[in-house]
Design a protein around this motif. Structure first.
Motif, PDB file in Angstrom:
ATOM      1  N   ILE A  35       0.850  -1.162   0.014  1.00  0.00           N
ATOM      2  CA  ILE A  35      -0.139   0.114  -0.146  1.00  0.00           C
ATOM      3  C   ILE A  35       1.021   1.244  -0.088  1.00  0.00           C
ATOM      4  O   ILE A  35       1.948   1.515   0.757  1.00  0.00           O
ATOM      5  CB  ILE A  35      -0.739  -0.082   1.249  1.00  0.00           C
ATOM      6  CG1 ILE A  35      -1.971  -1.074   1.310  1.00  0.00           C
ATOM      7  CG2 ILE A  35      -1.727   1.452   1.389  1.00  0.00           C
ATOM      8  CD1 ILE A  35      -2.782  -1.297   2.207  1.00  0.00           C
ATOM      9  N   THR A  36       0.711   2.135  -0.884  1.00  0.00           N
ATOM     10  CA  THR A  36       1.436   3.303  -0.947  1.00  0.00           C
ATOM     11  C   THR A  36       0.436   4.518  -0.670  1.00  0.00           C
ATOM     12  O   THR A  36      -0.641   4.636  -1.538  1.00  0.00           O
ATOM     13  CB  THR A  36       1.909   3.802  -2.539  1.00  0.00           C
ATOM     14  OG1 THR A  36       2.873   2.600  -2.665  1.00  0.00           O
ATOM     15  CG2 THR A  36       2.757   4.789  -2.440  1.00  0.00           C
ATOM     16  N   GLU A  37       0.785   5.167   0.331  1.00  0.00           N
ATOM     17  CA  GLU A  37      -0.324   6.387   0.925  1.00  0.00           C
ATOM     18  C   GLU A  37       0.331   7.733   0.769  1.00  0.00           C
ATOM     19  O   GLU A  37       1.440   7.917   1.062  1.00  0.00           O
ATOM     20  CB  GLU A  37      -0.779   6.199   2.287  1.00  0.00           C
ATOM     21  CG  GLU A  37      -1.327   4.911   2.657  1.00  0.00           C
ATOM     22  CD  GLU A  37      -1.113   4.762   4.247  1.00  0.00           C
ATOM     23  OE1 GLU A  37      -2.404   5.231   4.850  1.00  0.00           O
ATOM     24  OE2 GLU A  37      -0.436   4.145   4.578  1.00  0.00           O
ATOM     25  N   GLN A  46       3.394  13.797   1.434  1.00  0.00           N
ATOM     26  CA  GLN A  46       3.973  12.958   2.147  1.00  0.00           C
ATOM     27  C   GLN A  46       3.615  11.802   2.012  1.00  0.00           C
ATOM     28  O   GLN A  46       2.484  11.312   1.948  1.00  0.00           O
ATOM     29  CB  GLN A  46       3.877  13.363   3.747  1.00  0.00           C
ATOM     30  CG  GLN A  46       4.675  12.202   4.763  1.00  0.00           C
ATOM     31  CD  GLN A  46       4.536  12.514   6.242  1.00  0.00           C
ATOM     32  OE1 GLN A  46       3.649  13.538   6.579  1.00  0.00           O
ATOM     33  NE2 GLN A  46       5.179  11.873   7.046  1.00  0.00           N
ATOM     34  N   THR A  47       4.547  10.824   1.745  1.00  0.00           N
ATOM     35  CA  THR A  47       4.108   9.422   1.068  1.00  0.00           C
ATOM     36  C   THR A  47       4.635   8.486   2.276  1.00  0.00           C
ATOM     37  O   THR A  47       5.963   8.342   2.762  1.00  0.00           O
ATOM     38  CB  THR A  47       5.081   8.951  -0.185  1.00  0.00           C
ATOM     39  OG1 THR A  47       4.214  10.015  -0.996  1.00  0.00           O
ATOM     40  CG2 THR A  47       4.478   7.705  -0.745  1.00  0.00           C
ATOM     41  N   PHE A 193      -5.401   2.876   7.335  1.00  0.00           N
ATOM     42  CA  PHE A 193      -4.818   3.314   6.097  1.00  0.00           C
ATOM     43  C   PHE A 193      -5.790   4.632   5.593  1.00  0.00           C
ATOM     44  O   PHE A 193      -6.959   4.576   5.965  1.00  0.00           O
ATOM     45  CB  PHE A 193      -4.670   2.107   5.432  1.00  0.00           C
ATOM     46  CG  PHE A 193      -3.812   1.381   5.514  1.00  0.00           C
ATOM     47  CD1 PHE A 193      -2.178   1.547   5.329  1.00  0.00           C
ATOM     48  CD2 PHE A 193      -4.429   0.094   5.859  1.00  0.00           C
ATOM     49  CE1 PHE A 193      -1.474   0.509   5.505  1.00  0.00           C
ATOM     50  CE2 PHE A 193      -3.114  -0.863   6.443  1.00  0.00           C
ATOM     51  CZ  PHE A 193      -1.950  -0.758   6.212  1.00  0.00           C
ATOM     52  N   GLU A 194      -5.208   5.461   4.898  1.00  0.00           N
ATOM     53  CA  GLU A 194      -5.955   6.588   4.507  1.00  0.00           C
ATOM     54  C   GLU A 194      -7.059   6.153   3.661  1.00  0.00           C
ATOM     55  O   GLU A 194      -6.529   5.263   2.596  1.00  0.00           O
ATOM     56  CB  GLU A 194      -4.995   7.615   3.706  1.00  0.00           C
ATOM     57  CG  GLU A 194      -3.901   8.369   4.689  1.00  0.00           C
ATOM     58  CD  GLU A 194      -4.652   9.153   5.749  1.00  0.00           C
ATOM     59  OE1 GLU A 194      -5.850   9.678   5.407  1.00  0.00           O
ATOM     60  OE2 GLU A 194      -3.902   9.365   6.900  1.00  0.00           O
ATOM     61  N   VAL A 251      -2.864   3.726  -2.839  1.00  0.00           N
ATOM     62  CA  VAL A 251      -2.756   2.876  -3.968  1.00  0.00           C
ATOM     63  C   VAL A 251      -2.401   1.334  -3.492  1.00  0.00           C
ATOM     64  O   VAL A 251      -1.645   1.310  -2.615  1.00  0.00           O
ATOM     65  CB  VAL A 251      -1.672   2.919  -4.836  1.00  0.00           C
ATOM     66  CG1 VAL A 251      -1.316   2.082  -6.056  1.00  0.00           C
ATOM     67  CG2 VAL A 251      -1.761   4.689  -5.694  1.00  0.00           C
ATOM     68  N   PHE A 252      -3.271   0.372  -4.065  1.00  0.00           N
ATOM     69  CA  PHE A 252      -3.202  -0.975  -3.532  1.00  0.00           C
ATOM     70  C   PHE A 252      -2.613  -2.232  -4.546  1.00  0.00           C
ATOM     71  O   PHE A 252      -2.596  -1.727  -5.675  1.00  0.00           O
ATOM     72  CB  PHE A 252      -4.542  -1.509  -3.110  1.00  0.00           C
ATOM     73  CG  PHE A 252      -5.191  -0.586  -1.956  1.00  0.00           C
ATOM     74  CD1 PHE A 252      -5.312  -1.008  -0.940  1.00  0.00           C
ATOM     75  CD2 PHE A 252      -5.944   0.404  -2.335  1.00  0.00           C
ATOM     76  CE1 PHE A 252      -5.654  -0.081   0.151  1.00  0.00           C
ATOM     77  CE2 PHE A 252      -6.824   1.085  -1.554  1.00  0.00           C
ATOM     78  CZ  PHE A 252      -6.781   0.859  -0.146  1.00  0.00           C
ATOM     79  N   GLU A 253      -1.596  -2.611  -4.063  1.00  0.00           N
ATOM     80  CA  GLU A 253      -1.182  -3.872  -4.898  1.00  0.00           C
ATOM     81  C   GLU A 253      -1.477  -5.262  -4.250  1.00  0.00           C
ATOM     82  O   GLU A 253      -1.282  -5.062  -3.025  1.00  0.00           O
ATOM     83  CB  GLU A 253       0.153  -3.790  -5.275  1.00  0.00           C
ATOM     84  CG  GLU A 253       0.655  -2.394  -5.797  1.00  0.00           C
ATOM     85  CD  GLU A 253       2.237  -2.040  -6.099  1.00  0.00           C
ATOM     86  OE1 GLU A 253       2.854  -3.208  -6.171  1.00  0.00           O
ATOM     87  OE2 GLU A 253       2.634  -0.973  -5.875  1.00  0.00           O
ATOM     88  N   TYR A 254      -1.837  -6.033  -4.913  1.00  0.00           N
ATOM     89  CA  TYR A 254      -2.096  -7.400  -4.533  1.00  0.00           C
ATOM     90  C   TYR A 254      -1.337  -8.679  -5.049  1.00  0.00           C
ATOM     91  O   TYR A 254      -0.451  -8.369  -5.994  1.00  0.00           O
ATOM     92  CB  TYR A 254      -3.495  -7.627  -4.994  1.00  0.00           C
ATOM     93  CG  TYR A 254      -4.710  -6.569  -4.774  1.00  0.00           C
ATOM     94  CD1 TYR A 254      -5.429  -6.829  -3.337  1.00  0.00           C
ATOM     95  CD2 TYR A 254      -4.861  -5.508  -5.435  1.00  0.00           C
ATOM     96  CE1 TYR A 254      -6.276  -5.727  -2.933  1.00  0.00           C
ATOM     97  CE2 TYR A 254      -5.766  -4.606  -5.138  1.00  0.00           C
ATOM     98  CZ  TYR A 254      -6.359  -4.920  -3.895  1.00  0.00           C
ATOM     99  OH  TYR A 254      -7.405  -3.779  -3.550  1.00  0.00           O
TER     100      TYR A 254
END
Length: 255
Positions: A35-37, A46-47, A193-194, A251-254
């Motif tokens: 997960i990228t926030e 800010q990431t 998570f956001e 952003v989600f990756e599985y």
């Protein structure tokens, strides 16, 4: 409110349910890998990146980079301890207490904070947050939940930390799948998570925040714009404010 207390970001609170909801009940699991926030504020951003580690389809660790890591220990399907680390070593540890299949308490090993849960109709009903001062626990706040169709439709926040105040947040939902649906039910409540709440079945469309419980008009209004993959799981969630300003992107990756 209290933002779940600082230590909840470190220990992962959990929620109880029957063993029928174990992640092993699905034949094909969809597990979040990364997960990228990104948070946007006053022209800055800010990431944070979170990488998930599994063992036998159980989440056992989350790595946030720079040595920050959360380790999760199980007894069967139940989480019994979580431990947080940074590059210099251990930060904190928390133990979990159950009544049957329901989690009833999470307590810091140093006894400085604890969280207690109540249940109704198979869902968590309330969460109480405590801090310790002069060897006595003080109630800092209570969150009370209303569920509809597997989603939190309303949260009432009683804050006792600085002054006595009661606020309310209401939600509407789309029909897309929650990306955490195949992660143990014991972990979903405080995977923070956001733009998303892992405890829900679906993805939020909007949320209204009322700074006072009896207000007719909301103090803040937010909407969520979600992009889904072909399996109806989100790959990107954007949260916007009242002026259509972008607040967060997740952003989600599985697997």
């Amino acid at each position: 409110m209290i933002k779940k207390l600082t230590f909840l970001f470190l220990i992962l609170a959990v929620i109880g349910c029957s063993s029928d909801d174990s992640e092993t009940s699905n034949t094909t699991l969809v597990l979040v890998k990364k997960i990228t926030e990104t948070i946007y504020y006053s022209g800055d951003e800010q990431t944070r990146i979170s990488n998930f580690t599994y063992q036998n389809n159980k989440l056992i660790g989350i790595d946030n980079g720079n040595g920050h890591h959360l380790q999760i220990t199980y007894d069967g399907d139940k989480v019994v301890r979580s431990e947080s680390y940074d590059a210099d070593g251990p930060l904190s540890a928390s133990d979990f207490t159950y009544n049957g299949s329901n989690l009833i308490k999470i307590q810091r090993v140093n006894n400085q904070e604890k969280v207690e849960y109540t249940y109704a109709d198979g869902n968590v009903r309330s969460i109480s947050y405590y801090g310790r001062t002069n060897n006595e626990y003080q109630l800092l706040g209570i969150e009370t939940f209303t569920f509809s169709n597997g989603n939190i439709s309303q949260v009432i926040n009683n804050n006792y930390q600085w002054d006595t105040s009661t606020s309310k947040t209401t939600y509407t939902y789309a029909t897309g799948n929650n990306p955490f649906q195949d992660i143990s039910i014991y972990l979903r409540l405080s995977l923070i998570f956001e733009g998303i709440n892992p405890i829900n079945s679906n993805i939020a469309l909007s949320s209204n925040y009322y700074s006072n419980l009896n207000d007719v008009l909301p103090s803040s209004v937010f909407r969520y714009e979600t992009t889904y993959n072909t399996a109806n799981f989100p790959i990107e969630i954007k949260k916007y404010g009242e002026t259509n300003n972008l607040i967060t992107k997740t952003v989600f990756e599985y697997n």
